[in-house]
Design a protein around this motif. Sequence first.
Motif, short mmCIF file in Angstrom:
data_model
loop_
_atom_site.label_atom_id
_atom_site.label_comp_id
_atom_site.label_asym_id
_atom_site.label_seq_id
_atom_site.Cartn_x
_atom_site.Cartn_y
_atom_site.Cartn_z
N ASN A 1 0.89 -1.15 0.00
CA ASN A 1 0.00 0.00 0.00
C ASN A 1 0.93 1.20 0.00
OD1 ASN A 1 -2.33 1.43 0.12
ND2 ASN A 1 -2.62 1.17 2.33
N ILE A 2 1.54 1.44 -1.17
CA ILE A 2 2.78 2.20 -1.20
C ILE A 2 2.56 3.70 -1.06
CG2 ILE A 2 4.83 2.68 -2.58
CD1 ILE A 2 4.24 -0.04 -3.97
N ARG A 3 3.25 4.30 -0.10
CA ARG A 3 3.19 5.75 0.09
C ARG A 3 4.45 6.36 -0.49
NH1 ARG A 3 1.78 5.63 6.48
NH2 ARG A 3 -0.36 4.89 6.32
N PHE A 4 4.26 7.27 -1.42
CA PHE A 4 5.43 7.85 -2.08
C PHE A 4 5.92 9.07 -1.33
CE2 PHE A 4 3.39 5.43 -5.42
CZ PHE A 4 4.45 4.70 -5.88
N THR A 5 6.50 8.84 -0.20
CA THR A 5 7.11 9.95 0.52
C THR A 5 8.52 10.16 -0.02
OG1 THR A 5 7.92 8.40 2.13
CG2 THR A 5 5.83 9.47 2.61
N VAL A 6 9.15 11.24 0.44
CA VAL A 6 10.51 11.52 -0.05
C VAL A 6 11.47 10.39 0.28
CG1 VAL A 6 12.42 13.14 0.03
CG2 VAL A 6 10.09 13.98 0.06
N PRO A 7 11.50 9.91 1.52
CA PRO A 7 12.42 8.80 1.77
C PRO A 7 12.12 7.59 0.90
CG PRO A 7 11.41 9.54 3.83
CD PRO A 7 10.81 10.36 2.74
N MET A 8 10.83 7.34 0.67
CA MET A 8 10.48 6.17 -0.15
C MET A 8 10.98 6.35 -1.57
SD MET A 8 9.18 3.27 -0.20
CE MET A 8 8.11 2.05 -0.94
N LEU A 9 10.80 7.53 -2.13
CA LEU A 9 11.26 7.72 -3.51
C LEU A 9 12.76 7.49 -3.59
CD1 LEU A 9 9.22 10.80 -4.68
CD2 LEU A 9 9.00 8.43 -5.38
N ASN A 10 13.48 8.03 -2.63
CA ASN A 10 14.93 7.82 -2.66
C ASN A 10 15.27 6.34 -2.52
OD1 ASN A 10 16.51 10.39 -2.85
ND2 ASN A 10 15.04 10.96 -1.28
N ALA A 11 14.52 5.65 -1.68
CA ALA A 11 14.79 4.22 -1.51
C ALA A 11 14.50 3.46 -2.79
CB ALA A 11 13.95 3.66 -0.36
N LEU A 12 13.40 3.85 -3.48
CA LEU A 12 13.09 3.17 -4.74
C LEU A 12 14.16 3.46 -5.78
CD1 LEU A 12 9.28 3.82 -4.86
CD2 LEU A 12 10.44 1.66 -4.42
N ALA A 13 14.65 4.70 -5.77
CA ALA A 13 15.73 5.03 -6.70
C ALA A 13 16.94 4.17 -6.38
CB ALA A 13 16.10 6.50 -6.57
N PHE A 14 17.18 3.94 -5.11
CA PHE A 14 18.27 3.05 -4.73
C PHE A 14 18.10 1.71 -5.42
CE2 PHE A 14 19.80 -0.52 -2.36
CZ PHE A 14 21.05 -0.16 -1.92
N VAL A 15 16.92 1.13 -5.29
CA VAL A 15 16.74 -0.21 -5.84
C VAL A 15 16.98 -0.20 -7.35
CG1 VAL A 15 15.10 -2.07 -6.19
CG2 VAL A 15 15.12 -0.84 -4.04
N SER A 16 16.34 0.74 -8.04
CA SER A 16 16.45 0.67 -9.50
C SER A 16 17.86 1.01 -9.97
CB SER A 16 15.42 1.59 -10.15
OG SER A 16 15.55 2.88 -9.63
#
Lengths: 693, 128, 297, 430
Positions: free
Chosen positions: A474-489
């Motif tokens: 139930n994904i919340r696109f907060t700033v930390p989350m976006l950075n974390a997703l960028a990490f993964v990709s």
Amino acid sequence: MTSAPLPLSHALDHSHAHHEIGFLKKYIFSADHKIIGIQFLFLGLAFMVVGGLLAMLVRWQLAWPTPELQTLHPVPILSTLLWGQKAADGTIKPGVMPPDFFTMAFTMHATIMIFFVIIVLLVGTFGNYLIPLQIGAGDMAFPFLNGLAFWSAVPAGAIMLAGFFLPGGHAAAGWTVYPPLSGLPENAGFVSGIPGNLLQIPGSTWPMAPIYMNLFFQFMFVAYMCAYFVKLGNNFLDIAVSVLLSAIYAIIMVRGVQHVAYDGQSCWFLSLFWLGFSSLMGAVNYLTTIVKLRCAGMTMFRMPLSTWSLFITSILVLLATPVLASTLLMNLLDHQMIIYAGQTFRLTSFFEPFGHIIPPNTIDGNSGGGFAILHQHLFWFYSHPAVYIMILPAMGMVSDIISVFARKPIFGYRPMVYAIAGIAFLGFIVWAHHMFQSGMNPTLGTTFAVSTMFIAVPSAIKTFNWLGTLWGGNIRFTVPMLNALAFVSMFVIGGLSGIYMASTAVDVQIHDTYFIVAHIHYVLFGGTMFGLFGAITFWYPKMFGRMMNPTLGYIHFYLTFIAFNCTFFAMHILGIGGMPRRIASYMEYSQFQHFQPMNEFISISAFVLGASQIFFVINFIGSWIWGKKAPQNPWQANTLEWCEAPSPPPHGNFTKPLVVHHGPYEYSSPLVEEDWLPQTRYVEGQEKFVPVH
Amino acid sequence: MTSHDTSRMPDEPHGVSVLTPHHEVPYFVIFAALVFLTAVTVAIAFVKFPSELINVMLALAVAVVKGSLVAFFFMHLKFEGKLIYLIFIVPLLLSILMIFAIIPDVLMTAHDSNSASLHLFNAPAIPK
Amino acid sequence: MSESVLDHGYVPEEHAPDPVIGHGDPTPPGKVAIWMFLASEIMFFIAILATYIILRSGQPELFKKFASVLSKPIGAINTLVLILSSLTMALAVDASQKGKRNKTVVYLLITFLCASAFMVVKVGIEYADKWNHHTIVYRDSSSTSGFSVVDGHFDAAKSDAATIVLNGAKMAIPTHGQFDIHLVGEEDIVKKGIVTANANGNETTRAEGFEGEISVARSAIAQDINYMPWKNMFYACYFTLTGIHGIHVLGGMVALFILMVQALRGKLLPAHTEYIGLYWHFVDLVWIFLFPLLYLI
Amino acid sequence: MNGSSLVRTTQSKRASRAAGVLFIAVAAALALCINSTAHAADVSPGWGSWWLPPNHSNHGGAIDALFVWIFWITTIAFILTEAVLVVFLIRYRHKPGRKAHYTHGNKRLEFIWTIVPAIILFGLALVSKFVWDNYRYNPAGEDPNSATVLVVGQQFKWNVVYPGPDKKLGRYLMFPKPTDLRWPNPAGDDKPYSFAGVQGPAFLTYDKAVSAINQYVDQVNPLGKDFTDPDGKDDDWQGALAREVVLPKDRPIEVVLSSKDVIHDFFLPNFRVKLDAVPGMRGHIFFTANMSSKEREALSRKSYTMDELSEALTHKENSELTISISESNQANGAELDPATKQWLYRDKDKKTIVRNARTLTPVIVDKLKAAGVTQVTAYLPGYWDLVCEELCGQGHYTMEAKVVIIDNDEYVKRFETPKGATHVAMAAAK
Ligand code: HEA
Ligand code: HEA
Ligand code: CUA
Ligand SMILES: [Cu+2]
């Protein structure tokens, strides 16, 4: 150690000294892991500006590498300040960057980014800040030692910065300091110093500015110890003694350092010794804390992955750093020139063979008999584990962030832990993949290629588990989350480019080309830096008790993400085309000249990338002052630091003894109505759902 | 645990300090053994064995025995739990790995380096 | 339930000890920490030892030749001194744990004295000996090739501004083949220049060789080198290894001194003594390996 | 639920659009990349675009093939992971009131995604081993017919020594020491040889000896050749300093690598050859070149109209475009210089504009245009770059050399025929 209080000191104690010292011990010489963590954070961010600006210089040169091109695009400020030529009419004509400056710039860029930004931020900052909080401990096992780790990292930084001021310039042998190049005494001249100052050793090349800087930080090192051993603040005499002791130590130390570190390269070696001590103290502390100080119910397999990754990272630091220390020691000895009986020669020659020549045609006077690629073996024995030191904590923190904002338990918690351990273990047996083309035994190459390939397996496990965590979330696109997703990709891109190089045969073509530079930055910036941005924005409310501004956060993230890809993706293409790294001008080679436009594009993107960081700086500082007050648990996370400690946590962290009942990732548990379940909250019937850890 | 008392010795960990259990070890016997082994290893060094490797191996074997005596009895390793064993075995394994990984490299290049000029008074056999 | 050595299993909350130290593992944190520190010390020493082993395996003859210059008896004495200090250290730990102040002080004192003795022998005798051990190539009209090489100990009393006096051996430098002052040792000169045994085992003396007191005019010197790290790879390794070990000994001495003073003041620190003891035994252990590696093989 | 309002403010509508923006961003980034560099894609003939430089060695094909394999494996892995990521991000974005699916993992999935990459990677490692061994343990190493050259790196130039007719290299990189009684005599015999006024450095005090040695190395023996070695007598080493590397086509080549000072790296991008030149070590690499410089020239040889020529010269990669003038250009105004027997173009005042095989510049082109020339044949010179890929000091970036591949007959004639014999052969030809 209480001496009979003199009336005077007694008075002092009660007037201002008490408060003053209180402040000192609370915020400067603190032994509180949170303050130390934040101190490391500032240290790392400050150095990041230095390292980043050096990168900008590197990019400037590469965009316009020839004098003709660069006269059209002179480097701002420096072109007149450093390289300007005075014309007849008194105006200063901007000059171009000399190649030796470029060499120094990328050497120091990498050194600072790796040793003083990434390691300081990941291990120093988050190791300190998170470990006790996440395992429910009041502080580190050895708080004093912890402070000492910080106060020896600072002199390390001071020595490193001193190198910039020395006449020969700073180290310019690449961050990998391969001898014999790093051992060359070319800028190791015995230049006589500026006379007339007590602190200036005759024969030392150090100007006064770095001396003052070093004196100050060496002073702080002992002052810190005094603050605890002499009980700074109890009376006037103790303060006087402490100040005296620290001053004496600082003068002796700086003089010693001046003697050994007479040029940039030796400053480099010496600084890293210091930093090595700091890392070691930190690692011992983290490990002991995790092994010994977990709160009730906090089993190893109930620790958040951040703590797990920091635990395993600390093992790597503990066992790899000393190897770096010894190879740098031998390198430093090789680098020293000495005069004996009127004869000048090299002190030792661990890495210089028989019949070695100092360019252009000088014999070096030592016996030789060393083995040049031995240094590479020892260096990479440290530095390969070190690249995992530089990513594992980020992986751990990203796992936490992703789980929180996907509102889902981490997918495959145990496999994640085993994957971290697997990466760490394999990390110790792949070092020679940096040396496929170094002239080492080709069979050894094959062995290391196989182990290197296999390190992708635990990495794959981690990647797929992150995806698994997102699945059904139930994904919340907060700033930390976006950075974390960028990490993964981005880590996937960086990791996959690693596979090319892991193949001995393909590495023939791409070793030491820009393909490697692309790989480095995809894993280090795309991976670790995004991970760090995520971690900083995630834990900022806890650290400073303020929320960061999300708008600025989004702007920073998008700009960085786009500019980052523009900058570094194109480097793969340059690399495949054969463009060498560490090269001041590719225009020397007719076959690389057509890369100029692409390089120009990369550089402009890099400048955008650099400028985007300004938003981060504004956000970081601004939120500290103007940010909204942060609640205890703004992200509705489960781990102890969010559920049990106020923001910011007080001295001693928790207000009551903690008991942990289950793992850290019980989000969206069917047992409770909310989608989060603090680790300390026991729910009737949880045994049925929560895996038995 | 929550209160922080700055008057403690700074390097003492948080929480209560656990008293170390105390062990009876025949220290003097170990010492005698160590002295004896030192004598043995020096004596061996003066003996000419058919192969030098025997000398090296014996010297190292004695050193390992001596080292183990020190570690097990003086350092009380004998009484420690798994944790301590884990802590020191890992670096030992790593160091063995390191040496074994680098040696093939040297063997390959040894004949390439000019170490042959050790034969001081003969023309050196330098490879081409 | 316990899946790993580090894992202690589930602690039911009602039995959770407070504060929790180590979840069932009795080792005190300080000991865990000191062992971890020693683990990293192992890696530190092993990296330099590996350098030594690797360089040695590349040029075994050189290392053997120069290892034999080191004095085995002195090395053995130093080994015994360190072993003795290790014993007294262990006894000091024991005494301190039993709360026996006087014994603790005495044992610590003996340990400290042993350490000092070790350093005196190391620096005062061995290093000084190497510092005074020279190899000199100089112009020598009495030599067949016009040049001689001498290897021997510097005689400070007899030397002056114009001449250097050495006690050792000398020989003419051969005109053919490679000659390297860094690689030539006493052994070579004695063998090639002074005395050699023929097939029957009888000794035959070579004319150009000379053993005894040799004085060399400073102005005639082509190169003068003493047995310091710059002599050759063996001595570089020797000085680096023993130097680092020596620094560890000195560090241990500081700690011992502090413990001793505290014990004298009536403050026994059994835990600290034990940790310093562990460190001290480790330093001893390193020497136990350095001794055969440098002196004996 | 005290913090939920905050969560809402940090990830409101704007945030739910974030995923979309994120991937537009990636697309934009890549598009920008492509756009800006599009013209770099069209490089000199035979260069391909954004890909490996063309390969002209026998073993290189396998390396390129492996590269392509890895390219596709990683590309597929990349697309799969990123696609899954994107889909999940869109599909499972936050919706109020929804609760995430509660699971701790799946053993079978975990097993699959461990074993599948492991198998793929094991396969890659295996193939990689064969390709690698084929390069480093090339059977050409044993081939007695192979052409051996010694390449010695030095700041900042490459020195090349050919072994001469006996195909055996002498000893190199042995430099005098301050205690040597005799300077090595370049004549190769034992006769006394005086340098710096003395017979050998031992006659000087240490510091003077060192500087005399420096001069000796500089002036007499830069490569530290052992003049007494019979194998080295016929070596072609005199001109070794910083010259072209000339190698034969279709014949196994062995490059013996070393360095005088620091580590360099011998990289031939077009032959898939790379190895560090390490002081104190001898590296050996084997390869066979399958294209000669002449053939490469022929590939790029093209006829240009004058406008095409001006346009071509604006491209950096054509900066060495060279003119070819021959009989066929006679109609176009080319003349044969009777004195030098060279074809050239002259302007109206009979001043020479350009001779055959000269590099073209825009000025020359303008002059040719003015002289009424309409059609010109030009080509790119057929050498390849030897690149130093290891940081070796401040001049690292200048450490280039040219590699020229010639036909074996010519190679034998130039480098493997005794000096006397060449004269004889030339005399016979006359
Ligand atoms: C954080 C730092 C970091 C990380 C994590 C890595 C990770 C990896 N690196 Fe990298 N590396 C560096 C930092 C890092 N590296 C640096 C700084 C250098 C240059 C040093 C210098 O010379 O200056 C370098 C150089 C370097 C080299 C030397 C190149 C050369 O100089 O010739 C090699 C060679 O093998 C290599 C390989 C790898 C591999 C195989 C991984 C693997 O761990 C990657 C594994 C991850 C994945 C593969 C992606 C996820 C997996 C999947 C999506 C599954 C599907 C995949 C497949 C089936 C293939 N790296
Ligand atoms: C953590 C590691 C890290 C990080 C973060 C970076 C970040 C960057 N790096 Fe770095 N780099 C390395 C590690 C890293 N690098 C290593 C290990 C090497 C190999 C060196 C060697 O060969 O020895 C290398 C080499 C390297 C090269 C190759 C040099 C060569 O071989 O010729 C280049 C060239 O483009 C480069 C560029 C950049 C750029 C543009 C950034 C940018 O991302 C930086 C952006 C950040 C900032 C700019 C800082 C923030 C600034 C502010 C807040 C102030 C405002 C700024 C402006 C107004 C401009 N790096
Ligand atoms: Cu030579 Cu770079
Ligand atoms: Cu690596």
